[in-house]
Design a protein around this motif. Structure first.
Motif, PDB file in Angstrom:
ATOM      1  N   ILE A 103       0.851  -1.209   0.000  1.00 53.25           N
ATOM      2  CA  ILE A 103       0.000   0.000   0.000  1.00 53.25           C
ATOM      3  C   ILE A 103       0.882   1.254   0.000  1.00 53.25           C
ATOM      4  O   ILE A 103       0.598   2.226  -0.699  1.00 53.25           O
ATOM      5  N   LEU A 104       1.981   1.211   0.757  1.00 57.12           N
ATOM      6  CA  LEU A 104       2.895   2.361   0.769  1.00 57.12           C
ATOM      7  C   LEU A 104       3.493   2.592  -0.624  1.00 57.12           C
ATOM      8  O   LEU A 104       3.652   3.735  -1.062  1.00 57.12           O
ATOM      9  N   ALA A 105       3.802   1.484  -1.322  1.00 53.31           N
ATOM     10  CA  ALA A 105       4.319   1.611  -2.692  1.00 53.31           C
ATOM     11  C   ALA A 105       3.261   2.258  -3.592  1.00 53.31           C
ATOM     12  O   ALA A 105       3.573   3.112  -4.429  1.00 53.31           O
ATOM     13  N   THR A 106       2.002   1.861  -3.387  1.00 56.92           N
ATOM     14  CA  THR A 106       0.893   2.443  -4.169  1.00 56.92           C
ATOM     15  C   THR A 106       0.790   3.945  -3.900  1.00 56.92           C
ATOM     16  O   THR A 106       0.620   4.753  -4.823  1.00 56.92           O
ATOM     17  N   MET A 107       0.905   4.308  -2.618  1.00 60.15           N
ATOM     18  CA  MET A 107       0.845   5.730  -2.250  1.00 60.15           C
ATOM     19  C   MET A 107       2.008   6.497  -2.883  1.00 60.15           C
ATOM     20  O   MET A 107       1.849   7.640  -3.314  1.00 60.15           O
ATOM     21  N   PHE A 108       3.174   5.853  -2.938  1.00 58.36           N
ATOM     22  CA  PHE A 108       4.341   6.503  -3.549  1.00 58.36           C
ATOM     23  C   PHE A 108       4.068   6.808  -5.026  1.00 58.36           C
ATOM     24  O   PHE A 108       4.281   7.919  -5.502  1.00 58.36           O
ATOM     25  N   PHE A 109       3.551   5.788  -5.757  1.00 60.81           N
ATOM     26  CA  PHE A 109       3.257   6.002  -7.178  1.00 60.81           C
ATOM     27  C   PHE A 109       2.149   7.041  -7.356  1.00 60.81           C
ATOM     28  O   PHE A 109       2.200   7.858  -8.273  1.00 60.81           O
ATOM     29  N   GLY A 159      -7.476   9.421  -2.898  1.00 60.42           N
ATOM     30  CA  GLY A 159      -7.074   8.018  -2.839  1.00 60.42           C
ATOM     31  C   GLY A 159      -5.816   7.815  -2.018  1.00 60.42           C
ATOM     32  O   GLY A 159      -5.726   6.870  -1.235  1.00 60.42           O
ATOM     33  N   VAL A 160      -4.839   8.711  -2.193  1.00 62.90           N
ATOM     34  CA  VAL A 160      -3.584   8.589  -1.437  1.00 62.90           C
ATOM     35  C   VAL A 160      -3.869   8.733   0.069  1.00 62.90           C
ATOM     36  O   VAL A 160      -3.357   7.949   0.888  1.00 62.90           O
ATOM     37  N   ILE A 161      -4.723   9.701   0.420  1.00 64.30           N
ATOM     38  CA  ILE A 161      -5.073   9.888   1.843  1.00 64.30           C
ATOM     39  C   ILE A 161      -5.831   8.662   2.372  1.00 64.30           C
ATOM     40  O   ILE A 161      -5.550   8.138   3.451  1.00 64.30           O
ATOM     41  N   TYR A 162      -6.804   8.212   1.569  1.00 59.52           N
ATOM     42  CA  TYR A 162      -7.607   7.025   1.929  1.00 59.52           C
ATOM     43  C   TYR A 162      -6.691   5.820   2.176  1.00 59.52           C
ATOM     44  O   TYR A 162      -6.816   5.121   3.189  1.00 59.52           O
ATOM     45  N   LEU A 163      -5.733   5.604   1.260  1.00 62.49           N
ATOM     46  CA  LEU A 163      -4.824   4.456   1.411  1.00 62.49           C
ATOM     47  C   LEU A 163      -3.943   4.609   2.647  1.00 62.49           C
ATOM     48  O   LEU A 163      -3.619   3.625   3.318  1.00 62.49           O
ATOM     49  N   GLY A 164      -3.562   5.868   2.942  1.00 59.09           N
ATOM     50  CA  GLY A 164      -2.763   6.123   4.146  1.00 59.09           C
ATOM     51  C   GLY A 164      -3.511   5.688   5.395  1.00 59.09           C
ATOM     52  O   GLY A 164      -2.949   5.027   6.288  1.00 59.09           O
ATOM     53  N   ILE A 165      -4.803   6.035   5.452  1.00 52.33           N
ATOM     54  CA  ILE A 165      -5.635   5.660   6.614  1.00 52.33           C
ATOM     55  C   ILE A 165      -5.782   4.138   6.682  1.00 52.33           C
ATOM     56  O   ILE A 165      -5.648   3.528   7.742  1.00 52.33           O
ATOM     57  N   ILE A 166      -6.029   3.530   5.514  1.00 52.19           N
ATOM     58  CA  ILE A 166      -6.222   2.066   5.472  1.00 52.19           C
ATOM     59  C   ILE A 166      -4.940   1.334   5.893  1.00 52.19           C
ATOM     60  O   ILE A 166      -4.987   0.369   6.670  1.00 52.19           O
ATOM     61  N   GLU A 181      -9.470  -4.389   0.399  1.00 53.74           N
ATOM     62  CA  GLU A 181     -10.032  -4.696  -0.917  1.00 53.74           C
ATOM     63  C   GLU A 181     -10.925  -3.549  -1.417  1.00 53.74           C
ATOM     64  O   GLU A 181     -10.881  -3.184  -2.589  1.00 53.74           O
ATOM     65  N   VAL A 182     -11.700  -2.974  -0.497  1.00 55.43           N
ATOM     66  CA  VAL A 182     -12.601  -1.870  -0.876  1.00 55.43           C
ATOM     67  C   VAL A 182     -11.782  -0.648  -1.315  1.00 55.43           C
ATOM     68  O   VAL A 182     -12.092   0.000  -2.312  1.00 55.43           O
ATOM     69  N   SER A 183     -10.691  -0.367  -0.578  1.00 52.17           N
ATOM     70  CA  SER A 183      -9.844   0.773  -0.976  1.00 52.17           C
ATOM     71  C   SER A 183      -9.178   0.470  -2.322  1.00 52.17           C
ATOM     72  O   SER A 183      -8.963   1.366  -3.131  1.00 52.17           O
ATOM     73  N   GLY A 184      -8.879  -0.816  -2.553  1.00 56.52           N
ATOM     74  CA  GLY A 184      -8.307  -1.221  -3.841  1.00 56.52           C
ATOM     75  C   GLY A 184      -9.277  -0.966  -4.984  1.00 56.52           C
ATOM     76  O   GLY A 184      -8.885  -0.514  -6.051  1.00 56.52           O
ATOM     77  N   LEU A 185     -10.560  -1.242  -4.746  1.00 56.75           N
ATOM     78  CA  LEU A 185     -11.577  -0.982  -5.785  1.00 56.75           C
ATOM     79  C   LEU A 185     -11.550   0.495  -6.184  1.00 56.75           C
ATOM     80  O   LEU A 185     -11.572   0.836  -7.366  1.00 56.75           O
ATOM     81  N   TYR A 186     -11.491   1.362  -5.171  1.00 58.43           N
ATOM     82  CA  TYR A 186     -11.464   2.806  -5.445  1.00 58.43           C
ATOM     83  C   TYR A 186     -10.230   3.149  -6.266  1.00 58.43           C
ATOM     84  O   TYR A 186     -10.306   3.875  -7.262  1.00 58.43           O
ATOM     85  N   TRP A 187      -9.077   2.615  -5.838  1.00 61.41           N
ATOM     86  CA  TRP A 187      -7.827   2.997  -6.495  1.00 61.41           C
ATOM     87  C   TRP A 187      -7.810   2.536  -7.959  1.00 61.41           C
ATOM     88  O   TRP A 187      -7.393   3.284  -8.851  1.00 61.41           O
ATOM     89  N   HIS A 188      -8.274   1.312  -8.198  1.00 62.09           N
ATOM     90  CA  HIS A 188      -8.293   0.813  -9.579  1.00 62.09           C
ATOM     91  C   HIS A 188      -9.264   1.629 -10.436  1.00 62.09           C
ATOM     92  O   HIS A 188      -9.017   1.833 -11.623  1.00 62.09           O
ATOM     93  N   PHE A 189     -10.340   2.088  -9.827  1.00 63.31           N
ATOM     94  CA  PHE A 189     -11.287   2.905 -10.579  1.00 63.31           C
ATOM     95  C   PHE A 189     -10.626   4.209 -11.040  1.00 63.31           C
ATOM     96  O   PHE A 189     -10.813   4.658 -12.179  1.00 63.31           O
TER      97      PHE A 189
END
Lengths: 209, 106
Positions: A103-109, A159-166, A181-189
């Motif tokens: 998730i941290l890698a996702t936030m970085f990108f 999304g970055v903030i949301y992932l940080g909280i998750i 998984e729910v945060s992943g749905l948002y990010w992929h969208f």
């Protein structure tokens, strides 16, 4: 009798059945995604309509550096989707440490995408692009460009903030793998929307050689 | 409290290799899009191909990355037609009017 009825009613109202065999959070996110996809669709159709309606619609993006730059942004966003899906898979396995790392890698990108996008915005503003005017043609271009890409960038930032909280909550054991998984749905969208913005706004606006 | 947050429909474990292939396909299609822009294809043809590629990319993301492939069929039959119908209704107005606008300009 009264008690039996009350019990039955209470059972119905407190659920007891999950539509599509999924949790309410996930179903809620799918519903949000459907509604948000219609928002972006309306915006992109409005953009196409404005473009078709304007004889002097600008095509201000030279292949190099503009398209090369936006292609890098696209690959960065795609990379974030890969790390996110890996994070969701790790969460399903119950591997908390690995999930947080993905998730941290996702936030970085995601953050890299925002930085690159802001750089591009400032470059275009330096060249004279404004919400209501620009040096190349139809004044509508600025409103449409900033409107579409700005709404998308806002989604990425949220999304970055949301992932940080998750990631914080999941790392501490407060959130479940379903939350990841729910945060992943948002990010992929958010990634999915860019798959339409990139060709429509950038590639269709490459400056003629 | 009734726990509706519980994951009822757990997905089968998808190998990481599958996700990597999907990702490579997404990067490949992006490369094709950029190439079409580089060779400056005729706009109408380019727009048609670009939108086709975008729909394929969206499908890859929705079915594999968003796991819709592994959800119950009823979810797919509810989500996809409803969204396509709503977008289709928007396009119904725009699409036909675009021919009128094109005719006015020619």
């Amino acid at each position: 009798m009264h008690d039996v009825n009350q019990e039955a009613m209470s059972s119905v109202w407190s659920g007891g059945a999950s539509p599509f065999a999924m949790g309410s959070k996930k179903l809620g996110m799918w519903l949000f995604i459907v509604s948000d996809s219609l928002t972006f669709s309306a915006l992109l159709i409005a953009y196409s309509y404005a473009r078709l309606n304007s004889p002097n619609w600008p095509r201000p993006f030279p292949f190099s550096p503009s398209i090369v730059f936006s292609t890098i942004m696209t690959v960065v966003l795609l990379a974030s989707s890969l790390t996110m899906v890996m994070g969701v898979a790790a969460a399903a396995r119950g591997d908390r440490g690995t999930t947080v790392k993905w998730i941290l890698a996702t936030m970085f990108f995601g953050t890299t995408f925002i930085v690159l996008h802001m750089r591009e915005w400032f470059h275009l503003i330096d060249e004279g692009l404004r919400l209501t005017s620009n040096p190349w043609g139809s004044p509508l271009f600025g409103a449409v460009f900033f409107g579409v890409t700005g709404l998308h960038m806002t989604h990425v930032a949220i999304g970055v903030i949301y992932l940080g909280i998750i990631s914080l909550g999941f790392g501490r054991g407060k959130f479940s793998s379903e939350d990841v998984e729910v945060s992943g749905l948002y990010w992929h969208f958010v990634d999915l929307v860019w798959m339409f913005v990139f060709p429509l706004v950038y590639i269709m606006s490459i400056s003629p050689k | 409290m009734n726990d509706h947050g519980a994951t009822e429909g757990t997905h089968p474990a998808v190998p990481a290799k599958t996700f990597l292939w999907v990702w490579l396909a997404l990067v490949f299609f992006t490369g094709v899009e950029v190439y079409l822009g580089y060779i400056e294809l005729e706009p109408k043809l380019m727009l048609s191909i670009l939108m086709g590629l975008s729909v394929i990319k969206a499908g890859l993301i929705i079915f594999w990355f968003m796991h819709l492939k592994y959800e119950k069929p009823s979810l797919k039959f509810w989500l996809i037609p409803a969204t396509v119908f709503c977008i289709g209704m928007m396009l119904l107005v725009f699409f036909w009017d675009s021919f009128r606008l094109a005719a006015l300009r020619s």
